[in-house]
Scaffold this motif. Structure first.
Motif, PDB file in Angstrom:
ATOM      1  N   LEU A 147      19.004  26.277  11.383  1.00  0.00           N
ATOM      2  CA  LEU A 147      17.841  27.133  11.661  1.00  0.00           C
ATOM      3  C   LEU A 147      16.573  26.280  11.736  1.00  0.00           C
ATOM      4  N   GLN A 148      16.474  25.347  10.802  1.00  0.00           N
ATOM      5  CA  GLN A 148      15.291  24.480  10.796  1.00  0.00           C
ATOM      6  C   GLN A 148      15.250  23.616  12.063  1.00  0.00           C
ATOM      7  N   ALA A 149      16.414  23.104  12.444  1.00  0.00           N
ATOM      8  CA  ALA A 149      16.472  22.254  13.641  1.00  0.00           C
ATOM      9  C   ALA A 149      16.079  23.054  14.883  1.00  0.00           C
ATOM     10  N   VAL A 150      16.553  24.284  14.962  1.00  0.00           N
ATOM     11  CA  VAL A 150      16.213  25.124  16.120  1.00  0.00           C
ATOM     12  C   VAL A 150      14.720  25.406  16.127  1.00  0.00           C
ATOM     13  N   ARG A 151      14.177  25.727  14.955  1.00  0.00           N
ATOM     14  CA  ARG A 151      12.761  26.070  14.884  1.00  0.00           C
ATOM     15  C   ARG A 151      11.874  24.895  15.296  1.00  0.00           C
ATOM     16  N   GLN A 152      12.344  23.679  14.989  1.00  0.00           N
ATOM     17  CA  GLN A 152      11.527  22.506  15.335  1.00  0.00           C
ATOM     18  C   GLN A 152      11.431  22.299  16.844  1.00  0.00           C
ATOM     19  N   VAL A 153      12.444  22.748  17.574  1.00  0.00           N
ATOM     20  CA  VAL A 153      12.432  22.469  19.015  1.00  0.00           C
ATOM     21  C   VAL A 153      12.180  23.710  19.862  1.00  0.00           C
ATOM     22  N   ALA A 154      12.283  24.882  19.290  1.00  0.00           N
ATOM     23  CA  ALA A 154      12.103  26.098  20.095  1.00  0.00           C
ATOM     24  C   ALA A 154      11.220  27.070  19.327  1.00  0.00           C
ATOM     25  N   ASP A 155       9.991  27.215  19.801  1.00  0.00           N
ATOM     26  CA  ASP A 155       9.048  28.079  19.093  1.00  0.00           C
ATOM     27  C   ASP A 155       9.112  29.493  19.656  1.00  0.00           C
ATOM     28  N   ARG A 156      10.293  30.041  19.673  1.00  0.00           N
ATOM     29  CA  ARG A 156      10.437  31.403  20.197  1.00  0.00           C
ATOM     30  C   ARG A 156      11.003  32.295  19.109  1.00  0.00           C
ATOM     31  N   PRO A 157      10.847  33.607  19.251  1.00  0.00           N
ATOM     32  CA  PRO A 157      11.369  34.511  18.220  1.00  0.00           C
ATOM     33  C   PRO A 157      12.880  34.364  18.080  1.00  0.00           C
ATOM     34  N   ILE A 158      13.357  34.524  16.871  1.00  0.00           N
ATOM     35  CA  ILE A 158      14.796  34.358  16.630  1.00  0.00           C
ATOM     36  C   ILE A 158      15.367  35.640  16.028  1.00  0.00           C
ATOM     37  N   PRO A 159      16.161  36.380  16.795  1.00  0.00           N
ATOM     38  CA  PRO A 159      16.875  37.508  16.198  1.00  0.00           C
ATOM     39  C   PRO A 159      18.179  37.010  15.589  1.00  0.00           C
ATOM     40  N   ILE A 160      18.463  37.428  14.373  1.00  0.00           N
ATOM     41  CA  ILE A 160      19.728  37.032  13.746  1.00  0.00           C
ATOM     42  C   ILE A 160      20.525  38.308  13.495  1.00  0.00           C
ATOM     43  N   ALA A 161      21.504  38.551  14.346  1.00  0.00           N
ATOM     44  CA  ALA A 161      22.308  39.771  14.215  1.00  0.00           C
ATOM     45  C   ALA A 161      23.446  39.509  13.245  1.00  0.00           C
ATOM     46  N   THR A 162      23.623  40.416  12.308  1.00  0.00           N
ATOM     47  CA  THR A 162      24.694  40.247  11.326  1.00  0.00           C
ATOM     48  C   THR A 162      25.173  41.608  10.848  1.00  0.00           C
ATOM     49  N   ALA A 163      26.452  41.656  10.493  1.00  0.00           N
ATOM     50  CA  ALA A 163      26.966  42.865   9.845  1.00  0.00           C
ATOM     51  C   ALA A 163      26.964  42.660   8.332  1.00  0.00           C
ATOM     52  N   GLY A 164      26.441  41.530   7.889  1.00  0.00           N
ATOM     53  CA  GLY A 164      26.288  41.296   6.449  1.00  0.00           C
ATOM     54  C   GLY A 164      27.129  40.145   5.930  1.00  0.00           C
ATOM     55  N   ALA A 165      28.027  39.603   6.760  1.00  0.00           N
ATOM     56  CA  ALA A 165      28.891  38.522   6.270  1.00  0.00           C
ATOM     57  C   ALA A 165      28.039  37.295   5.941  1.00  0.00           C
ATOM     58  N   GLY A 166      28.256  36.738   4.775  1.00  0.00           N
ATOM     59  CA  GLY A 166      27.541  35.521   4.387  1.00  0.00           C
ATOM     60  C   GLY A 166      26.117  35.770   3.936  1.00  0.00           C
ATOM     61  N   LEU A 167      25.695  37.028   3.923  1.00  0.00           N
ATOM     62  CA  LEU A 167      24.324  37.317   3.489  1.00  0.00           C
ATOM     63  C   LEU A 167      24.291  37.304   1.963  1.00  0.00           C
ATOM     64  N   ASN A 168      23.497  36.437   1.401  1.00  0.00           N
ATOM     65  CA  ASN A 168      23.394  36.356  -0.058  1.00  0.00           C
ATOM     66  C   ASN A 168      21.989  35.893  -0.428  1.00  0.00           C
ATOM     67  N   GLU A 169      21.756  35.763  -1.705  1.00  0.00           N
ATOM     68  CA  GLU A 169      20.423  35.386  -2.187  1.00  0.00           C
ATOM     69  C   GLU A 169      19.981  34.053  -1.568  1.00  0.00           C
ATOM     70  N   GLU A 170      20.921  33.123  -1.491  1.00  0.00           N
ATOM     71  CA  GLU A 170      20.582  31.795  -0.962  1.00  0.00           C
ATOM     72  C   GLU A 170      20.120  31.899   0.499  1.00  0.00           C
ATOM     73  N   LYS A 171      20.850  32.694   1.301  1.00  0.00           N
ATOM     74  CA  LYS A 171      20.491  32.815   2.721  1.00  0.00           C
ATOM     75  C   LYS A 171      19.158  33.553   2.865  1.00  0.00           C
ATOM     76  N   LEU A 172      18.948  34.557   2.020  1.00  0.00           N
ATOM     77  CA  LEU A 172      17.677  35.280   2.104  1.00  0.00           C
ATOM     78  C   LEU A 172      16.512  34.353   1.759  1.00  0.00           C
ATOM     79  N   ARG A 173      16.746  33.442   0.828  1.00  0.00           N
ATOM     80  CA  ARG A 173      15.674  32.498   0.478  1.00  0.00           C
ATOM     81  C   ARG A 173      15.389  31.552   1.646  1.00  0.00           C
ATOM     82  N   VAL A 174      16.438  31.211   2.390  1.00  0.00           N
ATOM     83  CA  VAL A 174      16.235  30.367   3.577  1.00  0.00           C
ATOM     84  C   VAL A 174      15.350  31.099   4.590  1.00  0.00           C
ATOM     85  N   LEU A 175      15.558  32.424   4.676  1.00  0.00           N
ATOM     86  CA  LEU A 175      14.833  33.216   5.674  1.00  0.00           C
ATOM     87  C   LEU A 175      13.469  33.678   5.176  1.00  0.00           C
ATOM     88  N   ALA A 176      13.217  33.510   3.878  1.00  0.00           N
ATOM     89  CA  ALA A 176      12.017  34.074   3.259  1.00  0.00           C
ATOM     90  C   ALA A 176      10.742  33.597   3.951  1.00  0.00           C
TER      91      ALA A 176
END
Ligand code: SF4
Length: 499
Positions: free
Chosen positions: A188-217
């Motif tokens: 995510l960080q690598a993408v953000r460094q090279v593409a300054d466009r909005p990022i939709p992250i579609a998920t049904a919840g798999a892998g969503l946890n406190e750690e991932k939410l902190r990454v997205l915070a």
């Protein structure tokens, strides 16, 4: 490579040409060592099964090559050649055990969207939703089990991202859950460094946890689109086979607490009571979701018969329920496909109706569900919803103000929306510009192009191929266009006619 000696001509030519084409893309390996075949020789009897892409075959392409559809195709071609032919290097027979991309640069395309880049991380979906089309697909059409993207592939991709490119074939074929990937944060960080466009992250919840939410915070212009389906963990487990449903529900408050922008959705599946849908929308609202999407359910012809239901009745009920619900909740609740509601529920299917305004957005408190847009940015009588949406998007992108005139219960009301009024970091491009949710609809630009083409070709009649849902709005739009064109054109011009 020399000619094949003993195979029947046409078959041998097919094998030789196919192998030549495949070898332009890949380098064959035997126990990790690359080799170049110099000839083919027909086997005494076929030896390798080629029915489908089975993991138990002898060829194991490296670099997760099978993840790319074209490479997968090369792999299948190679397997079918090897079923009938063996490869020679000089006089020696060499059976390949794998292959790698010959020049990975050949697979690089210009980057287009951050979401497409992140799709490289996709894991297979772990759920088994009752409404999932994949559940009903025949075996041959089912997505194959996929391994997580390997470190070497991700390293290669990230190196290309830094050059403004990406490694991809038909990106549309890549889908799945990206949050479970162990290197999600880094990617995510690598993408953000090279593409300054909005990022939709579609998920049904798999892998969503406190750690991932902190990454997205607190990340601006990132929107998590969560298929929640229900706020009742037991029901979610029954509906989707999600054994971690209770944990997901416990995480919902963390979206607001950690300032993670998100939106939620649910499929209005017949087994799901509408009270549950209302409770789920309210739960999403309580935890800061920007909007909610209700998908109208259907079934594929492959579903078992017992899954079939009267979809039209269900769609009508669900739409009526959602229209009623909008007045009782604060977040915009969209229906997908939205043209269904526009065609069946609006007096004028081409009306530009406001679905709602996102809480905290510039439109919050200024526009409300049911307002009919009459003009945006001073341009009167906009011909269609896409034109209104585009006018809002342009004003939003320029960070400027826009004046919207609406009909509210028969009264004309003018509201001024300013990009500066939105909450900081509001992902307008991913939610809705200024927080104004309008319906998408038939795009008059496509129709205008069609009319132009017909005129250019001198056609006297044209056919509109459209889904049943869109027939009425398109017909009306077509009439409007014809009316507009008739004013401009010489009456002797051949006029295309709606059949
Ligand atoms: S989450 Fe989506 S892809 Fe996964 S099983 Fe459910 S409907 Fe299918």
């Amino acid at each position: 490579m020399s000619d094949v000696a003993s195979a029947p001509d046409r078959f041998a030519r097919w094998a030789r040409e196919s192998l030549r084409a495949v070898l332009m893309l890949i380098r064959l390996e035997r126990d990790g060592q690359a080799f170049e075949p110099t000839a083919l020789r027909e086997r005494a009897s076929p030896c390798v099964p080629v029915a489908g892409a089975r993991d138990d075959g002898p060829i194991r392409p490296s670099l997760s090559a099978r993840e790319e559809p074209e490479v997968h195709l090369a792999w299948l071609v190679l397997r079918s050649i090897l079923e009938h032919f063996e490869l020679l290097v000089g006089e020696a027979v060499v059976e390949p055990t794998g292959f790698s991309l010959r020049r990975s640069d050949d697979w690089a395309f210009e980057q287009d969207s951050p979401a497409a880049m992140l799709a490289a991380l996709a894991h297979p979906c772990p759920y088994r939703c009752a409404f999932c089309y994949e559940e009903g697909l025949p075996d041959a059409a089912r997505p194959k089990a996929r391994r997580p993207t390997s470190d070497s592939e991700l390293d290669l991709r990230m190196a290309l991202w830094r050059q403004g490119r990406d490694l991809a074939g038909f990106r549309g074929l890549r889908y799945g859950e990206i949050l479970p990937h162990p290197r999600f944060a880094e990617a995510l960080q690598a993408v953000r460094q090279v593409a300054d466009r909005p990022i939709p992250i579609a998920t049904a919840g798999a892998g969503l946890n406190e750690e991932k939410l902190r990454v997205l915070a607190g990340r601006p212009r990132v929107l998590v689109q969560l298929s929640l389906n229900t706020c009742d963990p037991a029901r979610r487990e029954r509906l989707m086979g999600d054994r971690q449903a209770a944990r997901l529900m416990q995480l919902l408050p963390r979206f607001r607490e950690l300032d993670v922008a998100w939106a939620a959705s649910a499929v209005a599946w017949p087994g799901l009571p509408f009270e549950d849908l209302a409770a789920t929308v309210r739960t999403a609202q309580e935890h800061g979701a920007l909007h909610f999407v209700v998908f109208l359910p259907s079934f594929s012809k492959y579903f078992p018969l017992e899954r079939a239901f009267d979809w039209e009745a269900r769609w009508r009920e669900a739409t009526a329920f959602v229209r009623d619900l909008r007045a009782k909740v604060r977040i915009p609740v969209r229906i997908a496909p939205d043209s269904w509601e526009a065609a069946r529920c609006f007096g004028d299917p081409l009306a530009i109706e406001v679905i709602g305004a996102t809480p905290g957005s510039a439109a919050d408190g200024r526009l409300c569900a049911g307002d009919r847009v009459l003009a945006v940015a001073g341009a009167p009588a906009l011909p269609s919803r896409p034109a209104a949406s585009r006018a809002l998007e342009e004003a939003w992108r320029e960070g400027s103000e826009v004046v919207v005139r609406v009909d509210r219960g028969g009264k004309s009301v003018e509201v001024r929306l300013s990009a500066g009024d939105a909450a900081p970091g509001h992902p307008g491009e991913l939610d809705a510009p200024f927080g104004v949710h309008l319906y998408d609809g038939p795009d008059e630009r496509n129709l205008a192009r069609g009319v132009g083409l017909l005129r250019f070709a001198g056609a006297r009649r044209g056919w509109m191929l459209s889904a049943r849902l869109l027939a009425k709005p398109y017909e009306l739009l077509w009439d409007r266009l014809q009316g507009a064109n008739a004013q401009k054109e010489d009456a002797r011009d051949p006029q295309p006619a709606f059949p």
